[in-house]
Design a protein around this motif. Structure first.
Motif, PDB file in Angstrom:
ATOM      1  N   MET A   1       8.763  -0.339   6.351  1.00  0.00           N
ATOM      2  CA  MET A   1       9.169  -0.434   7.763  1.00  0.00           C
ATOM      3  C   MET A   1       9.965   0.814   8.169  1.00  0.00           C
ATOM      4  N   MET A   2      10.814   1.298   7.267  1.00  0.00           N
ATOM      5  CA  MET A   2      11.580   2.520   7.565  1.00  0.00           C
ATOM      6  C   MET A   2      10.631   3.703   7.740  1.00  0.00           C
ATOM      7  N   ALA A   3       9.606   3.788   6.880  1.00  0.00           N
ATOM      8  CA  ALA A   3       8.637   4.884   7.000  1.00  0.00           C
ATOM      9  C   ALA A   3       7.898   4.813   8.318  1.00  0.00           C
ATOM     10  N   MET A   4       7.543   3.592   8.715  1.00  0.00           N
ATOM     11  CA  MET A   4       6.794   3.404   9.963  1.00  0.00           C
ATOM     12  C   MET A   4       7.615   3.809  11.177  1.00  0.00           C
ATOM     13  N   GLN A   5       8.924   3.602  11.067  1.00  0.00           N
ATOM     14  CA  GLN A   5       9.804   3.957  12.181  1.00  0.00           C
ATOM     15  C   GLN A   5       9.754   5.453  12.477  1.00  0.00           C
ATOM     16  N   LYS A   6       9.462   6.251  11.439  1.00  0.00           N
ATOM     17  CA  LYS A   6       9.469   7.704  11.586  1.00  0.00           C
ATOM     18  C   LYS A   6       8.142   8.254  12.098  1.00  0.00           C
ATOM     19  N   LEU A   7       7.136   7.388  12.177  1.00  0.00           N
ATOM     20  CA  LEU A   7       5.807   7.856  12.564  1.00  0.00           C
ATOM     21  C   LEU A   7       5.651   7.917  14.075  1.00  0.00           C
TER      22      LEU A   7
ATOM     23  N   THR B   1      -8.385   4.296  10.643  1.00  0.00           N
ATOM     24  CA  THR B   1      -7.275   3.377  10.364  1.00  0.00           C
ATOM     25  C   THR B   1      -5.943   3.982  10.814  1.00  0.00           C
ATOM     26  N   ALA B   2      -5.729   5.259  10.506  1.00  0.00           N
ATOM     27  CA  ALA B   2      -4.482   5.929  10.885  1.00  0.00           C
ATOM     28  C   ALA B   2      -4.299   5.952  12.399  1.00  0.00           C
ATOM     29  N   LEU B   3      -5.415   6.050  13.131  1.00  0.00           N
ATOM     30  CA  LEU B   3      -5.351   6.101  14.597  1.00  0.00           C
ATOM     31  C   LEU B   3      -5.421   4.722  15.238  1.00  0.00           C
ATOM     32  N   GLY B   4      -5.539   3.686  14.408  1.00  0.00           N
ATOM     33  CA  GLY B   4      -5.584   2.332  14.943  1.00  0.00           C
ATOM     34  C   GLY B   4      -6.899   2.008  15.635  1.00  0.00           C
ATOM     35  N   LEU B   5      -7.971   2.654  15.208  1.00  0.00           N
ATOM     36  CA  LEU B   5      -9.283   2.429  15.827  1.00  0.00           C
ATOM     37  C   LEU B   5     -10.052   1.374  15.041  1.00  0.00           C
ATOM     38  N   PRO B   6     -10.830   0.542  15.724  1.00  0.00           N
ATOM     39  CA  PRO B   6     -11.611  -0.480  15.020  1.00  0.00           C
ATOM     40  C   PRO B   6     -12.794   0.141  14.270  1.00  0.00           C
ATOM     41  N   ASP B   7     -13.310  -0.584  13.282  1.00  0.00           N
ATOM     42  CA  ASP B   7     -14.469  -0.091  12.524  1.00  0.00           C
ATOM     43  C   ASP B   7     -15.668   0.134  13.432  1.00  0.00           C
TER      44      ASP B   7
ATOM     45  N   ARG C   1       1.322   7.424   7.432  1.00  0.00           N
ATOM     46  CA  ARG C   1       0.848   6.702   8.614  1.00  0.00           C
ATOM     47  C   ARG C   1      -0.348   5.819   8.262  1.00  0.00           C
ATOM     48  N   PHE C   2      -1.288   6.383   7.489  1.00  0.00           N
ATOM     49  CA  PHE C   2      -2.473   5.613   7.108  1.00  0.00           C
ATOM     50  C   PHE C   2      -2.092   4.403   6.259  1.00  0.00           C
ATOM     51  N   THR C   3      -1.279   4.617   5.181  1.00  0.00           N
ATOM     52  CA  THR C   3      -0.943   3.510   4.293  1.00  0.00           C
ATOM     53  C   THR C   3      -0.140   2.428   5.022  1.00  0.00           C
ATOM     54  N   SER C   4       0.642   2.832   5.988  1.00  0.00           N
ATOM     55  CA  SER C   4       1.399   1.863   6.787  1.00  0.00           C
ATOM     56  C   SER C   4       0.459   1.026   7.648  1.00  0.00           C
ATOM     57  N   MET C   5      -0.474   1.686   8.316  1.00  0.00           N
ATOM     58  CA  MET C   5      -1.436   0.979   9.156  1.00  0.00           C
ATOM     59  C   MET C   5      -2.353   0.096   8.312  1.00  0.00           C
TER      60      MET C   5
ATOM     61  N   THR D   1       0.821  -1.218   0.000  1.00  0.00           N
ATOM     62  CA  THR D   1       0.000   0.000   0.000  1.00  0.00           C
ATOM     63  C   THR D   1       0.849   1.259   0.000  1.00  0.00           C
ATOM     64  N   PHE D   2       1.826   1.302   0.881  1.00  0.00           N
ATOM     65  CA  PHE D   2       2.685   2.470   1.012  1.00  0.00           C
ATOM     66  C   PHE D   2       3.425   2.766  -0.296  1.00  0.00           C
ATOM     67  N   THR D   3       4.043   1.731  -0.874  1.00  0.00           N
ATOM     68  CA  THR D   3       4.832   1.913  -2.091  1.00  0.00           C
ATOM     69  C   THR D   3       3.952   2.295  -3.278  1.00  0.00           C
ATOM     70  N   SER D   4       2.789   1.641  -3.399  1.00  0.00           N
ATOM     71  CA  SER D   4       1.873   1.943  -4.506  1.00  0.00           C
ATOM     72  C   SER D   4       1.420   3.398  -4.453  1.00  0.00           C
ATOM     73  N   TYR D   5       1.060   3.847  -3.265  1.00  0.00           N
ATOM     74  CA  TYR D   5       0.594   5.227  -3.109  1.00  0.00           C
ATOM     75  C   TYR D   5       1.713   6.212  -3.448  1.00  0.00           C
ATOM     76  N   GLN D   6       2.918   5.916  -2.980  1.00  0.00           N
ATOM     77  CA  GLN D   6       4.049   6.794  -3.241  1.00  0.00           C
ATOM     78  C   GLN D   6       4.371   6.875  -4.733  1.00  0.00           C
ATOM     79  N   LEU D   7       4.291   5.763  -5.426  1.00  0.00           N
ATOM     80  CA  LEU D   7       4.589   5.747  -6.860  1.00  0.00           C
ATOM     81  C   LEU D   7       3.593   6.588  -7.652  1.00  0.00           C
ATOM     82  N   ILE D   8       2.328   6.523  -7.253  1.00  0.00           N
ATOM     83  CA  ILE D   8       1.294   7.281  -7.961  1.00  0.00           C
ATOM     84  C   ILE D   8       1.435   8.777  -7.707  1.00  0.00           C
TER      85      ILE D   8
END
Length: 373
Positions: free
Chosen positions: A365-371, A289-295, A330-334, A4-11
């Motif tokens: 994983m590197m991106a997530m480390q920065k969040l 999703t970004a906040l880690g909350l359930p549906d 943060r969202f795409t990582s989560m 998800t993260f990579t696809s979004y970044q490429l677009i």
């Protein structure tokens, strides 16, 4: 499959190129040419909704393709327009309907709805009215001659300097708003046009005479740039929206998380309150999703949801491209954690492997480390 993260970044790395690829799709290219060739021929609401190809294209452009069958519903919205705050479209919770009606504004502009441009139709109408006020027959050869010249040349104007550099066009434009080009300070007029009307503190808006703001609104170079004298939301702006919608849909065919991220990125500048977010299920899903909350959190009291969002996030960050970018990372990582695009790899194997483009990649994983969660 890319995560998800990579696809979004490429677009989003080069959104123009991504949209160019969409435009080159044979079906998209064919439908767009048909739309642009025929939308300006539409002179009524019936013309519009009875041409399935045009109507469905327009509905998709505004994200309403799931309602393109509800023609009676849309006719009612189009007939009532958006000028009245109590009109049908304005009373609907989903603001996309009002946006659609504003673009195809038959209620206000009648048969000219799909070609209406303030610098053309509004200015010539005003000029005729000002001539009558001055005791000149609007149907006189002089008025008709000046209007013919104006309409033949105004669409060639691509900048404020172009307008002010053509004395005949400039005189006509100012006269349409009751201003005399011979006595008006050119520096002031230039500042009025440069500042536009979107900012309450702009030069035009701070003038006592409302004619200056009306002039800046008609020749809105500040908002539309070189397209100010040809801009009509039913034409190229609708095509641009269609391309973006198609880009998001294509992304969603392989990863719904990427589609949600692209959608949030597009809507973010318009978000002014958390109630706006909660009124849109897609936006709300991204935030949860970004906040880690359930549906299931969506079923909680609305005010309680707003209170939690306010504690966790600053809504003004969505207007800052850099902060918005971090939020969507943060969202795409989560999203990837909750919806992995491929079987998970072990942490040990990641240490010895080359950077991955599937699963939870090392880049992710590197991106997530920065969040900051």
């Amino acid at each position: 499959m890319l995560n998800t993260f990579t696809s979004y970044q490429l677009i989003t790395k080069d959104i123009s190129k991504s949209i160019d690829r969409i435009e080159q799709q044979p079906v998209v290219d064919r439908d767009t040419k048909y739309y642009l060739d025929n939308i300006t021929k539409v002179k009524s609401i019936d013309d519009f909704v009875n041409n399935d190809r045009l109507f469905k294209y327009a509905m998709k452009a505004y994200g309403l393709e799931n309602m393109d069958y509800a023609k009676a519903f849309m006719v009612k919205a189009l007939k009532e327009g958006v000028s009245d705050s109590n009109s049908f479209a304005n009373k609907l919770t989903d603001k996309r309907y009002a946006e659609f009606v504003r673009a195809f504004n038959f209620a206000a502009n009648g048969a000219d709805a799909t070609i209406y441009n303030k610098a053309q139709q509004l200015v010539t109408k005003n000029y005729a009215a000002q001539a009558e006020i001055a005791g000149v027959d609007p149907n006189s050869d002089y008025v008709k001659g000046e209007t013919t010249y104006y309409l033949a040349n105004i669409t060639k104007v691509k900048s404020i300097d172009d307008l002010m550099g053509n004395s005949r066009l400039y005189t006509y434009a100012l006269a349409a708003f009751g201003l005399d080009s011979a006595t008006e300070d050119k520096d002031l007029i230039k500042q009025v046009l440069q500042g536009g009307v979107s900012d309450p503190e702009s030069v035009a808006n701070k003038q006592t005479n409302p004619a200056y703001a009306a002039l800046a609104s008609a020749f809105n170079f500040q908002a539309y740039g070189e397209n100010a004298t040809t801009y009509n939301p039913a034409q190229q702006p609708t095509v641009d929206k269609y391309m973006r919608q198609t880009l998001e849909e294509d992304a969603g065919n392989t990863n719904q998380g990427v589609r949600l991220a692209l959608y949030f990125d597009r809507k973010a500048p318009t978000i002014t309150s958390w109630y706006d977010v909660l009124a849109d299920t897609a936006l709300a899903s991204v935030v949860r999703t970004a906040l880690g909350l359930p549906d299931s959190f969506a079923t909680a009291n609305i005010d309680k949801q707003v209170q939690l969002f306010e504690q966790k996030l600053d809504i003004s960050d969505f207007s800052d491209p850099e902060k918005l970018g971090k939020f969507l990372t943060r969202f795409t990582s989560m999203w990837e954690i909750n919806n992995p695009t491929s079987p998970a790899v072990t942490s040990v194997s990641v240490l010895f492997a080359q950077p991955l483009t599937v699963g939870i990649s090392t880049d992710l994983m590197m991106a997530m480390q920065k969040l900051r969660f």
